[in-house]
Write a protein that holds these residues in place. Structure first.
Motif, PDB file in Angstrom:
ATOM      1  N   SER A   8      54.383  -1.035  -4.892  1.00 19.22           N
ATOM      2  CA  SER A   8      53.725  -0.177  -3.905  1.00 19.22           C
ATOM      3  C   SER A   8      52.950   0.954  -4.571  1.00 19.22           C
ATOM      4  O   SER A   8      51.806   1.241  -4.205  1.00 19.22           O
ATOM      5  CB  SER A   8      54.751   0.401  -2.926  1.00 19.22           C
ATOM      6  N   ALA A  11      49.891  -0.569  -6.264  1.00 17.40           N
ATOM      7  CA  ALA A  11      48.866  -0.973  -5.287  1.00 17.40           C
ATOM      8  C   ALA A  11      48.147   0.245  -4.722  1.00 17.40           C
ATOM      9  O   ALA A  11      46.918   0.239  -4.558  1.00 17.40           O
ATOM     10  CB  ALA A  11      49.509  -1.798  -4.167  1.00 17.40           C
ATOM     11  N   GLN A  12      48.895   1.310  -4.437  1.00 16.49           N
ATOM     12  CA  GLN A  12      48.274   2.527  -3.929  1.00 16.49           C
ATOM     13  C   GLN A  12      47.344   3.131  -4.980  1.00 16.49           C
ATOM     14  O   GLN A  12      46.220   3.541  -4.668  1.00 16.49           O
ATOM     15  CB  GLN A  12      49.342   3.547  -3.523  1.00 16.49           C
ATOM     16  N   ALA A  15      44.145   1.130  -5.298  1.00 14.78           N
ATOM     17  CA  ALA A  15      43.269   1.416  -4.153  1.00 14.78           C
ATOM     18  C   ALA A  15      42.541   2.744  -4.363  1.00 14.78           C
ATOM     19  O   ALA A  15      41.346   2.862  -4.082  1.00 14.78           O
ATOM     20  CB  ALA A  15      44.078   1.450  -2.860  1.00 14.78           C
ATOM     21  N   HIS A  16      43.244   3.737  -4.876  1.00 20.89           N
ATOM     22  CA  HIS A  16      42.636   5.052  -5.116  1.00 20.89           C
ATOM     23  C   HIS A  16      41.534   4.953  -6.168  1.00 20.89           C
ATOM     24  O   HIS A  16      40.448   5.519  -6.000  1.00 20.89           O
ATOM     25  CB  HIS A  16      43.714   6.034  -5.540  1.00 20.89           C
ATOM     26  N   ASP A  20      39.160   2.994  -2.220  1.00 17.89           N
ATOM     27  CA  ASP A  20      39.544   2.450  -0.916  1.00 17.89           C
ATOM     28  C   ASP A  20      40.526   3.417  -0.246  1.00 17.89           C
ATOM     29  O   ASP A  20      41.747   3.263  -0.340  1.00 17.89           O
ATOM     30  CB  ASP A  20      40.163   1.064  -1.105  1.00 17.89           C
ATOM     31  N   ASP A  21      39.966   4.422   0.423  1.00 14.27           N
ATOM     32  CA  ASP A  21      40.786   5.463   1.034  1.00 14.27           C
ATOM     33  C   ASP A  21      41.738   4.921   2.090  1.00 14.27           C
ATOM     34  O   ASP A  21      42.860   5.406   2.222  1.00 14.27           O
ATOM     35  CB  ASP A  21      39.907   6.547   1.653  1.00 14.27           C
ATOM     36  N   ALA A  22      41.309   3.935   2.851  1.00 15.44           N
ATOM     37  CA  ALA A  22      42.167   3.368   3.902  1.00 15.44           C
ATOM     38  C   ALA A  22      43.397   2.701   3.292  1.00 15.44           C
ATOM     39  O   ALA A  22      44.521   2.898   3.768  1.00 15.44           O
ATOM     40  CB  ALA A  22      41.380   2.376   4.754  1.00 15.44           C
ATOM     41  N   ALA A  23      43.197   1.918   2.241  1.00 13.84           N
ATOM     42  CA  ALA A  23      44.333   1.264   1.585  1.00 13.84           C
ATOM     43  C   ALA A  23      45.235   2.302   0.929  1.00 13.84           C
ATOM     44  O   ALA A  23      46.465   2.217   1.003  1.00 13.84           O
ATOM     45  CB  ALA A  23      43.846   0.238   0.564  1.00 13.84           C
ATOM     46  N   PHE A  24      44.653   3.314   0.289  1.00 19.99           N
ATOM     47  CA  PHE A  24      45.425   4.392  -0.337  1.00 19.99           C
ATOM     48  C   PHE A  24      46.302   5.069   0.717  1.00 19.99           C
ATOM     49  O   PHE A  24      47.506   5.241   0.532  1.00 19.99           O
ATOM     50  CB  PHE A  24      44.478   5.402  -0.985  1.00 19.99           C
ATOM     51  N   SER A  26      47.284   3.947   3.571  1.00 18.09           N
ATOM     52  CA  SER A  26      48.234   3.056   4.257  1.00 18.09           C
ATOM     53  C   SER A  26      49.626   3.110   3.634  1.00 18.09           C
ATOM     54  O   SER A  26      50.600   2.709   4.268  1.00 18.09           O
ATOM     55  CB  SER A  26      47.718   1.617   4.258  1.00 18.09           C
ATOM     56  N   TYR A  27      49.739   3.634   2.428  1.00 12.93           N
ATOM     57  CA  TYR A  27      51.037   3.772   1.770  1.00 12.93           C
ATOM     58  C   TYR A  27      51.687   5.123   2.046  1.00 12.93           C
ATOM     59  O   TYR A  27      52.718   5.439   1.464  1.00 12.93           O
ATOM     60  CB  TYR A  27      50.891   3.569   0.255  1.00 12.93           C
TER      61      TYR A  27
END
Length: 119
Positions: A8, A11-12, A15-16, A20-24, A26-27
């Protein structure tokens, strides 16, 4: 079973780095997101997990992001409904390092600006 805490955090962080702010986000819980408000936003180029610990559905992480300067993002995590979520997040000012050029030309961390500097 879901992702491990390490998966996790990685993955965060990925994304950062890719912006990809949305994926970042989402954690993170809404509370954790609000704790980062006002810290500015610079998309880093790379990351390194410098600390990771967990036990019985809770954990902590520290990730160093680097690019134009560097900073550490410290988070406390909880496993909720089988998914790891950051419940607290901070970017300590003493762990922010500006790029060489910003230091050379007098750039400062946003939190260090006083009202006197604005006049």
């Amino acid at each position: 079973m879901g992702e491990s805490l390490r998966e996790s955090v990685e993955a965060q962080a990925r994304a950062h780095v890719r912006g990809d702010d949305a994926a970042f986000a989402s954690y993170m819980t809404p509370r954790a997101l609000l704790q980062l408000r006002g810290n500015g936003h610079v998309t880093p180029r790379r990351f390194e997990i410098i600390a990771l610990s967990q036990g019985d559905g809770v954990g902590e992480s520290a990730v160093r992001y680097a690019g134009r300067g560097s900073y550490v993002l410290r988070q406390r995590w909880e496993k909720r409904e089988g998914v790891w979520k950051a419940i607290d997040a901070e970017r300590p000012a003493n762990e922010v390092r500006l790029s060489f050029w910003r230091r050379l030309f007098g750039g400062r961390v946003r939190d260090e600006v006083s009202p006197r500097d604005l006049t």
